[in-house]
Structures are given as C-alpha cells and as structure tokens.
Design a protein around this motif. Sequence first.
Motif, PDB file in Angstrom:
ATOM      1  N   ASP A  84       0.829  -1.211   0.000  1.00  0.00           N
ATOM      2  CA  ASP A  84       0.000   0.000   0.000  1.00  0.00           C
ATOM      3  C   ASP A  84       0.864   1.262   0.000  1.00  0.00           C
ATOM      4  O   ASP A  84       0.509   2.275  -0.605  1.00  0.00           O
ATOM      5  N   LYS A  85       2.006   1.191   0.677  1.00  0.00           N
ATOM      6  CA  LYS A  85       2.870   2.362   0.785  1.00  0.00           C
ATOM      7  C   LYS A  85       3.725   2.585  -0.464  1.00  0.00           C
ATOM      8  O   LYS A  85       3.835   3.722  -0.963  1.00  0.00           O
ATOM      9  N   TYR A  86       4.332   1.516  -0.974  1.00  0.00           N
ATOM     10  CA  TYR A  86       5.313   1.666  -2.056  1.00  0.00           C
ATOM     11  C   TYR A  86       4.804   1.208  -3.427  1.00  0.00           C
ATOM     12  O   TYR A  86       5.453   1.485  -4.434  1.00  0.00           O
ATOM     13  N   TRP A 118      -3.675   1.646  -7.145  1.00  0.00           N
ATOM     14  CA  TRP A 118      -2.691   2.202  -6.212  1.00  0.00           C
ATOM     15  C   TRP A 118      -2.483   3.686  -6.478  1.00  0.00           C
ATOM     16  O   TRP A 118      -2.363   4.490  -5.543  1.00  0.00           O
ATOM     17  N   LYS A 141      -5.314   5.593  -5.006  1.00  0.00           N
ATOM     18  CA  LYS A 141      -5.135   5.666  -3.552  1.00  0.00           C
ATOM     19  C   LYS A 141      -4.170   6.774  -3.171  1.00  0.00           C
ATOM     20  O   LYS A 141      -4.319   7.432  -2.138  1.00  0.00           O
ATOM     21  N   LYS A 142      -3.142   6.969  -3.986  1.00  0.00           N
ATOM     22  CA  LYS A 142      -2.114   7.976  -3.707  1.00  0.00           C
ATOM     23  C   LYS A 142      -2.489   9.352  -4.248  1.00  0.00           C
ATOM     24  O   LYS A 142      -1.700  10.301  -4.126  1.00  0.00           O
TER      25      LYS A 142
END
Length: 450
Positions: free
Chosen positions: A67-69, A189, A192-193
Amino acid sequence: MNKILLRCTIAAALGGLLFGYDTVIINGAMLDLVKYFQLSPAIQGWTVSSALVGCILGTLFISKPCDKYGAKLMLQLLAIMFFASSVGCALAMTISVFIAFRFIGGLAIGSASVLCPVYISEISPPKHRGVLAATFQLAIVVGILLSLLSNYFLLNIGNHNWRWMLFSGAVPAIAFFLMLMVIRKSPRWLVKKGLLEEAKKNIEELSSHEIDTEQTIIEIQESIHTERAGKRINVFKKPYRKIIFIGIFVGIFNQLTGIGVVFYYSSQIFSIAGFSNSSSMAQSVILGATNLIFTLIAMAIIDKVGRKKILLFGQMGMVVVLGLFGYGLLTGNIAGYWLVALLVAYIAFFASSQGVVVWVLLSEMFPNIIRARGASIGSFANWVVSASLNFFFPIVIALLGTTQAAQQLGMSYAFIFLAAVTLIGFIYLKKYIIETKGKTLEQIEKEVLF
C-alpha cells in the motif's frame, strides 16, 4: 488485449512461476540433501516447511508495504529475494544457512501469492479479467513442472547436483526482475495515492481506450471506500462468522488432501516404494505434467459444470486413490507401477478439482465488504496446514524405523490418514459449500448471509 496489458500480465505471472518452481525444487534435491547434511527426519521436515513458514509470514505482512510503495517496487524486491534464496541455498555449507535462505525464499513466495494476482486483477479491463487472472494459477503449475524437469535433467551431473538444482531458480528470478522494469503501476494504487492523471493514463493504455476512464476512476474510488469500511468490521461476529469459518475449512481441507506432501516428497515416496532415484525423478515429472494437463481441463469446464460438482467429484476420487495407495503399501497387494498410476490419478483428481476450484471459491464466496480479508484468512489457514503436514510427514514415516520396510509401513499409515481426512472434507464441503456458477457476487452474498 494489447501488448502493454499482455506484457504486464506475463511479468506478474512470472511471480506465480517462481512460486511453483521454488516451492517444489526441494523435491529432487532432498534425496541428496539428507545424505550431505546427515539430516534427521525432524530437520528434514523443517528444511521443507521452513519455506512454508516464510510463506505464512509473507502473506500476513506484505499488504502494508505494498500500500505504501506500490506493487511494482515490491515485486522487484521479491525478485531480488527469489534470486538471493536460490543462490544462498545452492552455496550453503551448513543446514542452518540453507534453511535461512529457504525461509527468505518462502517470504518471497508468500508475498508473491498475494501481490501478483491482485496486481493482475487491478490492471485488467473487466472483459479480460477472468482469463488474465487464470494466468497466475497456470504459471504456478508450469513452474512446478519446470522445477521437476530441472531436477530430472540435473540428477546425474555429479555429487553436488542438488546445488545446481537449487541454483537453477536464479534464472527465472532474473527474468522476473527484468520484466518488472517495464510494467505499469496499478491504477488502483495510483488513485489511492491521489495520482489521478497517471492513473487515467495507465487505464487508457492498458484498456486500449475501450472503457470509460472517468467511470472506472469513480468505481475504483468507491471500491477503496468499501475496502476501508470493511477493515472496521469484526468478521468473527454475525452475520459474517459462519462464512469466515467455512472459508477457513475450505483452505484447510485443500491441504489435508496431501497435495503438498506429494509434490514436495514425491521422489522420496517413490524411492521408499522401491524405485531408483532416476525412476523416482522421472515419475515426479509425470506427476507435474499431469497436474498441468488437468489444470487446463478444469479451467475449461469450471464455468460449464459448476464449482461444487467438480470439487466433490475430485474429492471423492482422491479418497479412493489415497486409500488404495495406503492399502497397497500396507499389504503389498498393489505395487510397482500400479502405485505410480495411483499417484498420477490422484494428481488428476486434485488438479481438476481442488487445484483450481478452491481459489475461485475463496475469491467469490465472501461478501464484497469483507472479500479481501476473507480470502486472506482462508489462504492463511491453507499455508498453516501445509507447513504442518510437510514438517510432520518425514517424522511419521520414520516412526517405525529407518529400514525400507518400516518406512513403507509408516507411509501407508500416512496415506490412509490422508484418505480419511479427505473423506471428512468431502462430507463437510458437500454440506456447507453453495454452488456459485452463473451467479453474481451480490446473489452469492445473499445466499451466504441470509
């Protein structure tokens, strides 16, 4: 279906190929590993199951860094881990070092089992999603067959053949890393970002401008909102508790058929049954080829025949074959190539039923709001049982002694046990699994909750 979409799908599917290759490569190497490191049955079991423990942890902890990268960067890290595991195991001078690198490989396998299919589903336009999602399962089966073929061809190259068997996994790991350099980032993704422009660009390129980009962005945003709401739900309370436990037992009974034992230990199983090392390896290749053929057959008929019918037919077939295999070893009334035929039939029954159906069920049977968590819990149960069975199998077959006759006796009891729990699985699945063929996810949700 354009070149960009195909390239991204093939790159991610290579993670599935490495999944199958790295888990099963131990099969051929184990015969010589036991001699080289003088392994006790318990350490032998730990050598195999250490990778599966890594798998469990990989599935549990990969979601947050992803989720972060993002999937692209994390998949590249997994490719490096696959490479390090293959090289580290091949060069290991002690069994502790070997197990440590096998554990690292397990982390990569478990993580890939989550990330690769999710990435493929997130980049696939709706009309191609079913076919493209199936490439991951197919890649796993191809990886299993390639690892067994590699073991067979490297068997007679010298005293350190097991090192070359394990090192061979570095080749697909390098290919995986290089292919990942040219894939697109997941539109989901990017949304999301908050990177909406790049998300729109990727959606358009991946779909060849065939879908409504703005509507797709809205649907992704709604899906993300549903997912976040689902994380606040206690899935072990009503109305979700029953379906969660059914999912757990679907995962458990999948492994209690003994499929991991057969694929990780088939060379030893055939060796204990009286075959030479080269014959044992050749017969393992036949099992891998059977697995591929019947997986393709199952993929072709699953939407026509139905999940439950295929599952129950295969389950009962495995009960009969496992029971006959155990009976043959126990009494000597079934021996030689009849035992090989029984294991080939077992693989055919598994691949055409549990091998494909269980993952389709886990992706369909849960309500939308808890689908990801439900599938994850079912997969976790599957890995835990797999690790446990593959740890205890060499211990069980050595309980009555280390002579070939004693090991045959121990193995007969192991297969009779597998036949019994597979029969229990048949009864459970017949009672609690609903048919999902031809039903929308919303219709399935109403059936399982109300």
